[in-house]
Design a protein around this motif. Structure first.
Motif, mmCIF file in Angstrom:
data_model
loop_
_atom_site.group_PDB
_atom_site.id
_atom_site.type_symbol
_atom_site.label_atom_id
_atom_site.label_comp_id
_atom_site.label_asym_id
_atom_site.label_seq_id
_atom_site.Cartn_x
_atom_site.Cartn_y
_atom_site.Cartn_z
ATOM 1 N N PHE A 80 -8.280 10.533 10.156
ATOM 2 C CA PHE A 80 -9.124 10.899 8.737
ATOM 3 C C PHE A 80 -8.150 10.263 7.484
ATOM 4 O O PHE A 80 -8.647 10.506 6.480
ATOM 5 C CB PHE A 80 -8.565 12.330 8.648
ATOM 6 N N LEU A 81 -7.280 9.326 7.887
ATOM 7 C CA LEU A 81 -6.727 8.616 6.919
ATOM 8 C C LEU A 81 -7.140 6.966 6.629
ATOM 9 O O LEU A 81 -6.639 6.337 5.674
ATOM 10 C CB LEU A 81 -5.048 8.472 7.020
ATOM 11 N N LYS A 82 -8.175 6.792 7.977
ATOM 12 C CA LYS A 82 -8.619 5.174 7.747
ATOM 13 C C LYS A 82 -9.198 4.856 6.447
ATOM 14 O O LYS A 82 -9.008 3.855 5.833
ATOM 15 C CB LYS A 82 -9.206 5.044 8.888
ATOM 16 N N ASP A 83 -9.899 5.805 6.149
ATOM 17 C CA ASP A 83 -11.049 5.433 4.962
ATOM 18 C C ASP A 83 -10.321 5.925 3.651
ATOM 19 O O ASP A 83 -11.129 5.924 2.315
ATOM 20 C CB ASP A 83 -12.407 5.859 5.049
ATOM 21 N N ARG A 84 -8.910 6.009 3.306
ATOM 22 C CA ARG A 84 -8.504 6.634 2.137
ATOM 23 C C ARG A 84 -8.547 5.595 1.139
ATOM 24 O O ARG A 84 -8.525 4.249 1.674
ATOM 25 C CB ARG A 84 -7.147 7.012 2.400
ATOM 26 N N LYS A 85 -8.879 5.858 -0.030
ATOM 27 C CA LYS A 85 -8.542 4.697 -1.211
ATOM 28 C C LYS A 85 -7.159 4.533 -1.536
ATOM 29 O O LYS A 85 -6.375 5.403 -1.867
ATOM 30 C CB LYS A 85 -9.663 5.169 -2.343
ATOM 31 N N MET A 134 0.863 -1.105 -0.007
ATOM 32 C CA MET A 134 0.024 -0.210 0.008
ATOM 33 C C MET A 134 0.888 1.126 0.019
ATOM 34 O O MET A 134 1.956 1.293 0.533
ATOM 35 C CB MET A 134 -0.941 -0.021 1.378
ATOM 36 N N GLU A 135 0.339 2.283 -0.883
ATOM 37 C CA GLU A 135 1.348 3.413 -0.664
ATOM 38 C C GLU A 135 1.117 4.267 0.495
ATOM 39 O O GLU A 135 0.166 4.177 1.282
ATOM 40 C CB GLU A 135 0.707 4.397 -2.045
ATOM 41 N N LYS A 136 2.297 4.954 0.581
ATOM 42 C CA LYS A 136 2.152 5.895 1.935
ATOM 43 C C LYS A 136 1.139 6.804 1.625
ATOM 44 O O LYS A 136 0.776 7.411 0.975
ATOM 45 C CB LYS A 136 3.561 6.559 1.946
ATOM 46 N N PRO A 137 0.538 7.236 3.015
ATOM 47 C CA PRO A 137 -0.152 8.464 3.094
ATOM 48 C C PRO A 137 0.231 9.475 2.689
ATOM 49 O O PRO A 137 1.432 9.923 3.100
ATOM 50 C CB PRO A 137 -0.805 8.422 4.664
ATOM 51 N N LYS A 138 -0.487 10.377 1.924
ATOM 52 C CA LYS A 138 0.342 11.681 1.527
ATOM 53 C C LYS A 138 -0.170 12.746 2.264
ATOM 54 O O LYS A 138 -1.689 13.028 2.267
ATOM 55 C CB LYS A 138 0.175 11.897 -0.009
ATOM 56 N N ILE A 139 0.337 13.647 2.772
ATOM 57 C CA ILE A 139 -0.087 14.917 3.696
ATOM 58 C C ILE A 139 0.585 15.939 3.244
ATOM 59 O O ILE A 139 1.787 16.198 3.143
ATOM 60 C CB ILE A 139 0.230 14.795 5.128
ATOM 61 N N LEU A 140 -0.274 16.873 2.751
ATOM 62 C CA LEU A 140 0.249 18.288 2.283
ATOM 63 C C LEU A 140 0.054 19.414 3.383
ATOM 64 O O LEU A 140 -0.942 19.468 4.229
ATOM 65 C CB LEU A 140 -0.686 18.904 1.248
ATOM 66 N N PHE A 141 1.084 20.044 3.911
ATOM 67 C CA PHE A 141 1.230 21.060 4.993
ATOM 68 C C PHE A 141 1.287 22.221 4.374
ATOM 69 O O PHE A 141 2.195 22.588 3.587
ATOM 70 C CB PHE A 141 2.360 20.773 5.846
ATOM 71 N N VAL A 142 0.336 23.169 4.748
ATOM 72 C CA VAL A 142 0.328 24.531 4.121
ATOM 73 C C VAL A 142 0.226 25.632 5.275
ATOM 74 O O VAL A 142 -0.567 25.574 6.402
ATOM 75 C CB VAL A 142 -1.188 24.729 3.439
ATOM 76 N N PRO A 193 -3.088 14.668 -2.581
ATOM 77 C CA PRO A 193 -2.797 14.381 -1.044
ATOM 78 C C PRO A 193 -4.136 13.573 -0.432
ATOM 79 O O PRO A 193 -5.281 13.835 -1.059
ATOM 80 C CB PRO A 193 -3.006 15.796 -0.519
ATOM 81 N N ASP A 194 -3.861 12.893 0.507
ATOM 82 C CA ASP A 194 -4.954 12.173 1.467
ATOM 83 C C ASP A 194 -5.421 13.235 2.357
ATOM 84 O O ASP A 194 -6.849 12.940 2.860
ATOM 85 C CB ASP A 194 -4.614 10.977 1.959
ATOM 86 N N LEU A 195 -4.668 14.348 2.727
ATOM 87 C CA LEU A 195 -5.107 15.079 3.810
ATOM 88 C C LEU A 195 -4.183 16.112 3.849
ATOM 89 O O LEU A 195 -3.011 16.338 3.427
ATOM 90 C CB LEU A 195 -4.781 14.532 5.254
ATOM 91 N N ILE A 196 -4.929 17.458 4.111
ATOM 92 C CA ILE A 196 -4.391 18.649 4.202
ATOM 93 C C ILE A 196 -4.344 19.385 5.384
ATOM 94 O O ILE A 196 -5.242 19.342 6.080
ATOM 95 C CB ILE A 196 -4.933 19.662 3.120
#
Length: 274
Positions: A269-274, A1-9, A139-142
């Motif tokens: 917030f990443l549990k249900d990511r596709k 599975m790919e790493k979760p991707k998080i965008l920090f702004v 991203p999966d999460l921002i």
């Protein structure tokens, strides 16, 4: 599975801006999250106070060249990048000669709030999202930090909601102590209307004070982080988060374990990511 991707702004990041609780969190949290196995991208504005030569910023030609329309006027988007070598972390900078070359961030030498801060806020939010689109990095999460990022949750859930890059993304906003007095110009809602954001959406937010912008960010985010003890204790903010029915993480402290607590919160917030 790919790493979760998080965008920090981020509104500010140490050492590019002064050392504050916000700039320190924006410096060390992305590093800590990356070290816990996430893939990250990190953005901030390229303020005029940042010395490009000393900090080794350089323009990314392939990402620059977009024009963003703000208040019916074209504004060139310039993307620059620098690296924090010790953290193995790249920082992307949103730049524009008109908006970000003043020698102060949000206030002039007399302490007056810049009249174009509202347009800078729009330009920064849209500039980040357009650049992420161009990177083709979904991203999966921002994670947004600071009042200057307040419009980004709104744009993600409205103007950009049908874009495949942001289709399934979650947004968490960190509420910090940094504030400004007064309001955005009365013309601010009209400027947002150029981006197809209807007045009916904006009418609930008064005159767009810093508190109004925070409520806007709360309403369009999926989760909230209280970034200090003082913020955690503000009744109006507690009320806004409760009414919006958003999950919240009370100030986790500044100790080393804080990154772990935040990582655990973001994981919800990443549990249900596709």
């Amino acid at each position: 599975m790919e790493k979760p991707k998080i965008l920090f702004v981020n509104q500010e990041i140490f050492p590019y801006t002064k050392e504050t609780p916000m700039s320190k969190m924006s410096r060390y949290l992305p590093q800590g999250i990356q070290e816990r196995g996430k893939e990250i991208r990190t953005f901030m504005p390229r303020y005029g106070v940042i010395n490009e030569r000393r900090n080794q910023l350089h323009e990314v030609i392939r990402l620059s060249g977009i024009n963003l329309i703000i208040n019916d006027t074209d504004h060139p988007l310039i993307i620059k990048v620098a690296s924090i070598q010790s953290a193995r972390m790249q920082i992307y900078f949103i730049d524009n000669e008109e908006y970000f070359h003043k020698k102060n961030m949000f206030f002039d030498k007399a302490g007056k709030f810049y009249e174009d801060n509202d347009e800078k806020c729009i330009f920064f939010a849209r500039g980040v999202l357009e650049t992420v689109k161009k990177l083709a990095w979904a991203p999966d999460l921002i994670f947004c930090c600071g009042w200057f990022t307040s419009l980004l949750p709104l744009y993600v859930k409205t103007l950009y909601r049908d874009n495949p890059v942001f289709a399934n993304v979650k947004v968490v906003t960190a509420i910090c102590e940094d504030r400004f007095e007064g309001n955005f110009p009365a013309s601010f809602p009209d400027k947002l209307a150029y981006d197809q954001i209807p007045e009916s959406v904006l009418s609930a937010y008064g005159k767009f004070s810093c508190q109004d912008l925070t409520r806007l960010a709360v309403d369009y985010s999926d989760g909230i982080l209280y970034a200090s003890k003082e913020v955690s204790s503000q009744p109006w903010l507690q009320k806004a988060v409760k009414e919006a029915r958003k999950p919240a993480l009370i100030y986790p402290g500044e100790e080393a374990s804080a990154v772990g607590k935040i990582d655990e919160f973001l994981g919800k917030f990443l549990k249900d990511r596709k």
